[in-house]
Design an enzyme around this catalytic site. Structure first.
Site, PDB file in Angstrom:
ATOM      1  N   SER A 150       0.841  -1.206   0.036  1.00 36.26           N
ATOM      2  CA  SER A 150       0.023  -0.035  -0.028  1.00 36.26           C
ATOM      3  C   SER A 150       0.846   1.161  -0.056  1.00 36.26           C
ATOM      4  O   SER A 150       1.968   1.095   0.453  1.00 36.26           O
ATOM      5  CB  SER A 150      -0.895   0.086   1.134  1.00 36.26           C
ATOM      6  OG  SER A 150      -1.106   1.168   1.476  1.00 36.26           O
TER       7      SER A 150
ATOM      8  N   TYR B  22      -1.073  -1.069  10.047  1.00 38.32           N
ATOM      9  CA  TYR B  22      -1.035  -1.297   8.504  1.00 38.32           C
ATOM     10  C   TYR B  22       0.477  -0.773   7.961  1.00 38.32           C
ATOM     11  O   TYR B  22       1.041  -1.467   7.326  1.00 38.32           O
ATOM     12  CB  TYR B  22      -2.115  -0.512   8.068  1.00 38.32           C
ATOM     13  CG  TYR B  22      -2.527  -0.927   6.507  1.00 38.32           C
ATOM     14  CD1 TYR B  22      -2.989  -2.104   6.272  1.00 38.32           C
ATOM     15  CD2 TYR B  22      -2.380   0.114   5.548  1.00 38.32           C
ATOM     16  CE1 TYR B  22      -3.247  -2.289   5.038  1.00 38.32           C
ATOM     17  CE2 TYR B  22      -2.833  -0.192   4.192  1.00 38.32           C
ATOM     18  CZ  TYR B  22      -3.323  -1.376   4.003  1.00 38.32           C
ATOM     19  OH  TYR B  22      -3.686  -1.698   2.671  1.00 38.32           O
TER      20      TYR B  22
HETATM   21  N1  NAD Z   1      -8.943  -1.014  -0.615  1.00 33.88           N
HETATM   22  C1  NAD Z   1      -7.747  -0.175  -0.860  1.00 33.88           C
HETATM   23  O1  NAD Z   1      -8.359   0.961  -0.936  1.00 33.88           O
HETATM   24  C2  NAD Z   1      -6.427  -0.738  -0.662  1.00 33.88           C
HETATM   25  C3  NAD Z   1      -5.275   0.145  -0.894  1.00 33.88           C
HETATM   26  C4  NAD Z   1      -4.044  -0.223  -0.736  1.00 33.88           C
HETATM   27  C5  NAD Z   1      -3.893  -1.539  -0.640  1.00 33.88           C
HETATM   28  N2  NAD Z   1      -4.784  -2.417  -0.559  1.00 33.88           N
HETATM   29  C6  NAD Z   1      -4.534  -3.866  -0.275  1.00 33.88           C
HETATM   30  O2  NAD Z   1      -5.018  -4.589  -1.136  1.00 33.88           O
HETATM   31  C7  NAD Z   1      -5.570  -5.968  -0.668  1.00 33.88           C
HETATM   32  C8  NAD Z   1      -6.761  -6.286  -0.734  1.00 33.88           C
HETATM   33  O3  NAD Z   1      -7.816  -5.396  -0.167  1.00 33.88           O
HETATM   34  P1  NAD Z   1      -9.213  -5.370  -0.334  1.00 33.88           P
HETATM   35  O4  NAD Z   1      -9.778  -3.893  -0.156  1.00 33.88           O
HETATM   36  O5  NAD Z   1      -9.799  -5.899  -1.641  1.00 33.88           O
HETATM   37  O6  NAD Z   1      -9.645  -6.317   1.020  1.00 33.88           O
HETATM   38  P2  NAD Z   1     -10.897  -6.937   1.305  1.00 33.88           P
HETATM   39  O7  NAD Z   1     -11.378  -6.817   2.762  1.00 33.88           O
HETATM   40  O8  NAD Z   1     -12.231  -6.687   0.265  1.00 33.88           O
HETATM   41  O9  NAD Z   1     -10.672  -8.389   0.746  1.00 33.88           O
HETATM   42  C9  NAD Z   1      -9.895  -9.179   1.082  1.00 33.88           C
HETATM   43  C10 NAD Z   1      -9.805 -10.569   1.243  1.00 33.88           C
HETATM   44  O10 NAD Z   1      -9.125 -11.306   1.969  1.00 33.88           O
HETATM   45  C11 NAD Z   1      -9.626 -12.371   2.610  1.00 33.88           C
HETATM   46  N3  NAD Z   1      -8.970 -12.807   3.800  1.00 33.88           N
HETATM   47  C12 NAD Z   1      -8.951 -12.374   5.061  1.00 33.88           C
HETATM   48  N4  NAD Z   1      -8.202 -12.933   5.827  1.00 33.88           N
HETATM   49  C13 NAD Z   1      -7.660 -14.167   5.066  1.00 33.88           C
HETATM   50  C14 NAD Z   1      -6.601 -15.110   5.531  1.00 33.88           C
HETATM   51  N5  NAD Z   1      -6.313 -15.317   6.762  1.00 33.88           N
HETATM   52  N6  NAD Z   1      -6.437 -16.173   4.411  1.00 33.88           N
HETATM   53  C15 NAD Z   1      -6.882 -16.035   3.266  1.00 33.88           C
HETATM   54  N7  NAD Z   1      -7.702 -15.096   2.734  1.00 33.88           N
HETATM   55  C16 NAD Z   1      -8.234 -14.080   3.895  1.00 33.88           C
HETATM   56  C17 NAD Z   1     -11.022 -12.277   2.839  1.00 33.88           C
HETATM   57  O11 NAD Z   1     -12.091 -13.136   2.828  1.00 33.88           O
HETATM   58  C18 NAD Z   1     -11.365 -11.107   1.553  1.00 33.88           C
HETATM   59  O12 NAD Z   1     -12.046 -12.184   0.559  1.00 33.88           O
HETATM   60  C19 NAD Z   1      -5.034  -6.070   0.740  1.00 33.88           C
HETATM   61  O13 NAD Z   1      -3.669  -6.400   0.945  1.00 33.88           O
HETATM   62  C20 NAD Z   1      -4.903  -4.537   1.200  1.00 33.88           C
HETATM   63  O14 NAD Z   1      -4.121  -4.060   2.122  1.00 33.88           O
HETATM   64  C21 NAD Z   1      -6.239  -2.222  -0.610  1.00 33.88           C
END
Ligand code: NAD
Length: 260
Positions: free
Chosen positions: A148, A171
């Site tokens: 991120s 984070y």
């Molecule tokens: N959404 C944003 O704005 C953003 C920005 C920068 C980085 N990110 C990163 O992108 C990635 C995805 O984020 P997102 O927004 O899609 O999150 P999200 O919460 O929508 O999806 C996360 C997924 O991970 C799964 N999960 C949770 N714990 C788990 C485990 N122990 N083992 C396997 N699966 C597991 C959940 O069931 C879910 O399907 C993350 O690494 C997040 O830090 C997101």
């Protein structure tokens, strides 16, 4: 499809593949011709994503994976090796967090710190450790770790003013660790033909409060928040032959947010 981005014949695993970003990563690789493994702790949601991809004519399967459980990772990799022989691309995208995620820095209990670092940072480390050893034997492979912008810069908390939003303190520690561990892995496994890169997205638009969006985009040179497609494009690039000479890189996908 540009031949360099073509992933036909590749087996691509997306952890957290049922999540908001993960399902789009799965779709991007499926559209590029890959066999996609939607690996998630939410078995039902993962099956729904792979079913949809199959209905669209793509090759996909779902798999129960808990990245916080070493035996679950080992089992998944063994199952995929038996089924496909090779895992070509592994995307660490899952986002485990505790129920108290986002409480104020000064109020985070030690147990919560430990649990989040354990599930998320150590989870990514263990997935890398296990899958890199498999790829080393193959002499090829690409691992992509989703970090991120908050793994490389500090939050400007003024963008959250007047909302219930914040950037969780663990984070920063977790995502910063992921970027640096990616470099370690790239150096360690480079001679074995395994590439390891990270992608650092900025905030993805998700109907956040208007005041936040306004403040956030005013600090973003491209004057918008990220889309899931923006992230998917970068990840597909790093999983494909188009990035064959790139390893240890942190690809920042933030519309320029972090440059100022
Ligand atoms: N959404 C944003 O704005 C953003 C920005 C920068 C980085 N990110 C990163 O992108 C990635 C995805 O984020 P997102 O927004 O899609 O999150 P999200 O919460 O929508 O999806 C996360 C997924 O991970 C799964 N999960 C949770 N714990 C788990 C485990 N122990 N083992 C396997 N699966 C597991 C959940 O069931 C879910 O399907 C993350 O690494 C997040 O830090 C997101």
């Amino acid at each position: 499809m540009n031949k360099m981005l073509d992933c036909s014949g590749k087996v691509v695993v997306v952890t957290g593949g049922a999540g908001r970003i993960g399902k789009h990563l799965a779709q991007a690789f499926a559209l590029a011709g890959a066999e996609v493994v939607v690996a998630d702790i939410d078995e039902k949601a993962a099956a729904a994503v792979s079913d949809l991809l199959q209905q669209q004519g793509h090759r996909a399967m779902s798999l129960l994976l808990d990245i916080a459980d070493e035996s679950s990772i080992v089992q998944c990799i063994a199952l995929l090796k038996a089924r496909f022989q090779a895992i070509d691309v592994w995307v660490n995208n899952a986002y485990p967090r505790t129920a108290d995620w986002g409480v104020k820095l000064e109020d985070i209990p030690a147990e919560s710190w430990r649990k989040n670092v354990d599930m998320h940072l150590i989870g990514y480390c263990l997935c890398c450790q296990k899958v890199a050893e498999h790829m080393k034997v193959l002499g090829t492979g690409s691992i992509i770790n989703i970090s991120s912008i908050y793994g490389i810069i500090a939050p400007d908390f003024s963008v959250y003013e007047g909302t219930a939003m914040t950037s969780a303190a663990p984070y920063a520690a977790i995502k910063g660790g992921i970027v640096q561990f990616t470099r370690y892995l790239a150096s360690y496994y480079g001679p074995s033909g395994v590439r390891v890169n990270s992608v650092s997205p900025g905030g993805v638009f998700d109907n956040q409060p208007g005041s936040f969006v306004k403040a956030y985009i005013s600090k973003t040179p491209l004057r918008r928040m990220a889309t899931v497609g923006d992230v998917a494009g970068a990840v597909l690039f790093l999983g494909s032959e188009a990035s064959a000479y790139i390893t240890g890189h942190n690809l920042v996908v933030d519309g320029g947010y972090s440059i100022q």
